[in-house]
Design a protein around this motif. Structure first.
Motif, short mmCIF file in Angstrom:
data_model
loop_
_atom_site.label_atom_id
_atom_site.label_comp_id
_atom_site.label_asym_id
_atom_site.label_seq_id
_atom_site.Cartn_x
_atom_site.Cartn_y
_atom_site.Cartn_z
N TYR A 223 0.84 -1.20 0.00
CA TYR A 223 0.00 0.00 0.00
C TYR A 223 0.88 1.26 0.00
O TYR A 223 0.64 2.20 -0.76
N ALA A 224 1.91 1.25 0.83
CA ALA A 224 2.82 2.40 0.87
C ALA A 224 3.53 2.58 -0.47
O ALA A 224 3.75 3.71 -0.93
N ILE A 227 1.16 4.22 -2.87
CA ILE A 227 1.04 5.64 -2.54
C ILE A 227 2.26 6.41 -3.03
O ILE A 227 2.14 7.48 -3.65
N VAL A 253 -3.06 12.61 -0.75
CA VAL A 253 -2.60 11.22 -0.64
C VAL A 253 -1.57 11.11 0.48
O VAL A 253 -1.59 10.16 1.28
N SER A 254 -0.66 12.08 0.56
CA SER A 254 0.38 12.03 1.59
C SER A 254 -0.21 12.15 2.99
O SER A 254 0.16 11.40 3.91
N TYR A 256 -3.29 11.46 3.88
CA TYR A 256 -4.09 10.26 4.15
C TYR A 256 -3.19 9.09 4.54
O TYR A 256 -3.50 8.30 5.44
N PHE A 257 -2.03 8.99 3.88
CA PHE A 257 -1.09 7.92 4.21
C PHE A 257 -0.56 8.10 5.63
O PHE A 257 -0.44 7.13 6.39
N MET A 260 -3.21 6.89 7.96
CA MET A 260 -3.26 5.43 8.02
C MET A 260 -2.10 4.89 8.84
O MET A 260 -2.26 3.95 9.63
N MET A 261 -0.92 5.46 8.68
CA MET A 261 0.23 5.02 9.48
C MET A 261 -0.02 5.25 10.96
O MET A 261 0.34 4.43 11.80
N THR A 290 -6.03 15.96 6.83
CA THR A 290 -6.49 15.18 5.68
C THR A 290 -7.86 15.66 5.23
O THR A 290 -8.13 15.79 4.03
N LEU A 402 -7.80 -0.60 3.33
CA LEU A 402 -6.62 -0.37 2.51
C LEU A 402 -6.91 -0.61 1.04
O LEU A 402 -6.48 0.17 0.18
N SER A 405 -8.93 2.21 -0.35
CA SER A 405 -8.10 3.40 -0.50
C SER A 405 -7.19 3.30 -1.71
O SER A 405 -7.01 4.28 -2.45
#
Length: 904
Positions: A223-224, A227, A253-254, A256-257, A260-261, A290, A402, A405
């Motif tokens: 997923y990373a 992205i 996107v950044s 949101y990532f 998620m992290m 976000t 995931l 997304s």
């Protein structure tokens, strides 16, 4: 569970929320449905099951057999809340209200009440495998695991995101507890969470859990990678197209990532492992960031403002609310989380409505937008269903968020790539429209040229075109020494416009222009003049009442002949219908030999010549610096005047005043004189206005005041007490601290202020009456006499005059001139009577003969001054003159001394 526990579950929580448009909807569903519906229904079913079977709470022992694993332990466990005070492992048997968890993972909504979970496990005595209790959920504050065998606590382990990451003893984002068990044992797990009580339990062998964790990590790594690839790809697209929407997508996107992290625990593991307090702040921080960026990206991606300004304002307002809620979520307790999550649903609704609205208005990109959000929302609701036990948990459902997304990111990237084609198509269409427009522009250029460079009425070149023509001639260096610029001014045109109307004035301008063009072509091209005349280059119409003519002439005689021909041309009236109209012409011209090196400079000089011709009632006149109020000479005089003041190069003359009643000299007027080393005597009429314009008037007045006080000191040391008048400018009265400076100079000289008369003009008082009056009142209170000079030339009212602290009126020389010839000098007589009624002394200036003096004495004037009495003279000459006057006999010795002047 008690009502108090329910209240805590709803409002006494502190849960890291996700305010992004994607992840917050998951928490909203969980926070809105789970605390009320899922939890209540679940407990109701458990209660019914307990009533149905008295053995409902009997736990099934989990056999820890090699090769097996239990990815869902919920059917084997029971749980209970600490409802009455704190419970420890020592008094765990006193805890009541145990409830079987059932088939779904333990998910009891939001609550702060600690939860106890127990299970029974059994491992064979010869089992050498090590087992792990695995909890695949990050946001649990504190976990205490106890292993009890034979009634004794064999081990106690503690983990949670309230502790630094290295406190866990293993490098994993979720919670793992090693179970070193042989035989039968009871495992107690005390869970404390300030957010959702979601406790999914799994049992794994040591070898199996490593593979399981590796799969999960690889999934998030993939997923990373997606992205990162999308970020790089869209950054290159932005570099090529330079559209802000690509940067907005990268930012979305950044952020949101990062969200998620944070919520998957990777951020705690890798970014801030030693700062557990930031766990509770990072989630709302990245969530709101976000959310705001997602809204901004939606606005740019859909080009919302193009389709609905109101919708654009609504989305911008939602951005502001999202940022505000982020600040509140960080600053206050988690009690606002329920409201924040509910509002996130509204944000999602607004975005969906915006996409539908834009799609209906013809936005092609809105289709991809809606498709991307369908995948994301599907992943959200699938994951929410798994968390609440509504659908089975497997690899795909557990990671649906995931996967959804990733689908959203890929669809948006495809849409942004396709945007390039759309932009190209739009640009191609624009280019085609521009090509069509260029053909029309070429045709319109001629019309624009006519408007821009031709006079609307006469068709002659206008000022812009004449500027080009003349500057081009000047740059060519051909006969520049013979080039002259004429302005032909129609004196009566403005009067004609006002009398007969602008239509008549415009028609006359056209006739004058036609006449000038025809006659100039005939005159200037003949053998007598012998110059090349081009009407499209050398004759133009300026704004208003002026025509401009450029001529190359070798002699002044030729120029005068040209001017006389033009004047003769318009000596006779111009016939207009039944009317004969006299336009009246005067001419001003400037040669190139002046310092004006371009059209604007020549035009300015010629205009100065026109104004001089009008003032002197001449038909034509050539420019010279003497006519120009802004010439180099005047600029030089300004600079030299400052040096003359500083270096004491000025002279102060005194003009005597005669008291008609005492028949002796009782005072003087101080008058400054300047003999310039280059220009000779410079009249005060010329340099005093320069001083006022340049700001030197304050320094000049200081110099005059200083000299005057020295002269008064000289007289008082000899027991003589004449007064001396000093002229004060309007700028002096407006100068801050002027009165204080005069008073200070007076004190330094030790002079009685009663013998200092400050003369002000009536017009000076009218510039700023309030400020001037305040200054004069202050000076009068200090003992100075105030005299109103040039009385009768201004327009001040008598009511205002009565407020002034004046003691003297000076009648202007305009009214005194030829007073002896007037049968009834009404103005002078009225002024003298008014002054006497107000108790003011009167002074008449400009006395040129004895008859005028006698007439003023008969009218009751107090004091006179003028050339008949004495001219202004330097101090040494004054002393010699005074030595022969009544009352000044003591100055005889002074008159004989060459050192008679006082030293200032």
């Amino acid at each position: 569970m008690s009502k108090n526990a329910d209240k805590q579950g709803l409002f006494g929580h502190r849960r890291p929320f996700c305010c992004s448009i994607a992840y917050t909807n998951l928490m909203t569903v969980n926070s809105c449905i789970n605390p009320w519906l899922i939890r209540s229904c679940g407990l109701l079913l458990m209660l019914l099951a307990a009533l149905y079977s008295s053995k409902a709470l009997s736990l099934t022992t989990i056999p820890l057999t090699p090769g097996d694993s239990y990815p869902r332990v919920s059917p084997y466990v029971a749980f209970a809340f600490e409802e009455q005070g704190e419970v420890s492992i020592d008094n765990i048997h006193d805890l009541t209200g145990w409830t079987a968890a059932g088939n779904s993972p333990i998910n009891l909504g939001f609550g702060r009440t600690p939860l106890w979970i127990k299970m029974e496990v059994e491992a064979s005595l010869d089992n050498d495998k090590r087992w792990w209790l695995y909890i695949p959920y990050f946001a649990l504050n504190k976990l205490d695991l106890y292993i009890v065998q034979d009634g004794l606590v064999k081990s106690h382990q503690q983990q949670g995101f309230d502790f630094p990451f290295n406190h866990r003893g293993n490098e994993h984002r979720n919670y793992q507890f090693p179970l070193d068990i042989k035989g039968k044992a009871i495992i107690y797990l005390r869970v404390h969470a300030s957010g959702a009580l979601y406790v999914p339990l799994e049992l794994w062998e040591r070898d199996s859990i490593a593979d399981h964790r590796e799969k999960n990590n690889l999934l998030f790594g993939a997923y990373a990678g997606v992205i990162l690839a999308m970020v790089i790809y869209n950054f290159f697209l932005f570099s090529a197209i330079r559209e802000p929407v690509y940067l907005a997508y990268i930012a979305y996107v950044s952020s949101y990532f990062m969200l998620m992290m944070t919520n998957e625990g990777f951020a705690f593991q890798y970014l801030w492992p030693d700062n557990p307090n930031f766990n509770t702040e990072s989630s709302p921080l990245f969530a709101c960031l976000t959310g705001a960026i997602a809204l901004d990206f939606s606005i740019r991606f859909l080009d919302v403002q193009k389709y609905s300004h109101i919708l654009w304002l609504l989305l911008r307002a939602a951005m502001g609310i999202c940022i505000l809620l982020g600040g509140l979520a960080i600053a206050v307790d988690y009690d606002l989380n329920f409201i924040v999550n509910s509002l996130s649903v509204l944000f999602t609704f607004v975005i969906v409505v915006a996409s539908i609205h834009c799609y209906q208005r013809g936005c092609e990109q809105a289709f991809y937008f809606m498709l991307a959000w369908i995948f994301l929302l599907t992943g959200i609701f699938v994951f929410a269903s798994v968390m609440n036990g509504l659908i089975p948990s497997n690899f795909f459902t557990r990671h649906s968020l995931l996967l959804g997304s990733v689908c959203e990111v890929l669809i948006f990237s495809f849409a942004l790539a396709n945007r390039i084609n759309i932009i190209k198509s739009e640009k191609l269409m624009v280019l085609q429209m521009q090509k069509q427009a260029l053909n029309g522009l070429k045709q319109a250029e001629l019309e624009i040229y006519e408007v821009a460079f031709k006079d609307r009425l006469t068709g002659l070149p206008n000022r812009e075109q004449m500027t080009r023509n003349v500057n081009k001639l000047l740059a060519s260096d051909i006969n520049n020494d013979r080039l002259h610029l004429f302005i032909i001014h129609l004196k009566e045109l403005q009067a004609i416009n006002k009398t007969l109307g602008y239509k008549v004035g415009d028609d006359l301008l056209v006739k004058v222009a036609l006449t000038l063009r025809q006659e100039c072509e005939a005159w200037l091209s003949n053998k007598e003049i012998g110059v090349q005349f081009d009407p499209e280059r050398d004759l133009g119409a300026l704004e208003g009442t002026n025509f401009v003519l450029v001529v190359e002439a070798e002699t002044d005689v030729m120029l005068e002949k040209l001017c006389q021909r033009v004047l003769a041309l318009f000596e006779k009236p111009i016939h207009y219908g039944e009317l004969s109209v006299d336009v009246g012409v005067c001419i001003g011209y400037s040669p190139i030999t002046t310092k004006a090196k371009d059209f604007d400079g020549l035009l300015k000089n010629s205009q100065v010549a026109v104004e001089a011709a009008l003032e002197k009632s001449l038909g034509f006149i050539c420019y010279s610096e003497d006519l120009d109020p802004y010439s180099e000479k005047r600029i030089t005089l300004m600079a030299d005047l400052k040096s003359a003041i500083v270096q004491d190069q000025l002279d102060l003359y005194l003009q005597p005043k005669l008291d008609l009643q005492l028949q002796q000299i009782t005072g003087f007027e101080a008058l400054v004189r300047w003999k310039h080393p280059k220009h000779g005597f410079v009249s005060p009429v010329e340099f005093i206005p320069l001083a006022e314009k340049s700001g030197l008037i304050n320094e000049l007045t200081d110099w005059v005041t200083h000299k005057t006080l020295s002269y008064i000191k000289f007289f008082q040391e000899r027991n003589l007490f004449p007064s001396i008048s000093v002229n004060i400018s309007a700028r002096n009265l407006h100068q801050p601290f002027f009165a204080e400076q005069v008073v200070a100079a007076l004190k330094r000289k030790e002079v009685d202020p009663a013998y200092v008369v400050l003369e002000i003009t009536e017009t000076a008082m009218m510039d700023d009456p309030n400020k001037a009056l305040s200054c004069l009142l202050h000076l009068n209170q200090q003992g100075f006499q105030i005299s109103l000079d040039d009385f009768g030339t201004g327009f001040s009212s008598l009511s205002y005059l009565s407020q002034l602290p004046i003691s003297e009126l000076k009648v202007d020389r305009t009214f005194v001139k030829d007073i002896e010839k007037q049968e009834a000098p009404v103005i002078v007589e009225t002024t003298l009577q008014m002054a006497k009624g107000l108790g003011l002394k009167t002074v008449a200036e400009g006395i040129e003969n004895e008859d005028a003096l006698v007439r003023l004495q008969d009218l009751g004037c107090d004091v006179v001054q003028g050339y008949y009495i004495a001219r202004p003279m330097p101090f040494d000459d004054l002393i010699a003159w005074l030595s022969h006057q009544v009352g000044y006999e003591a100055l005889c010795f002074e008159a004989q001394s060459s050192e008679s002047g006082p030293r200032s």
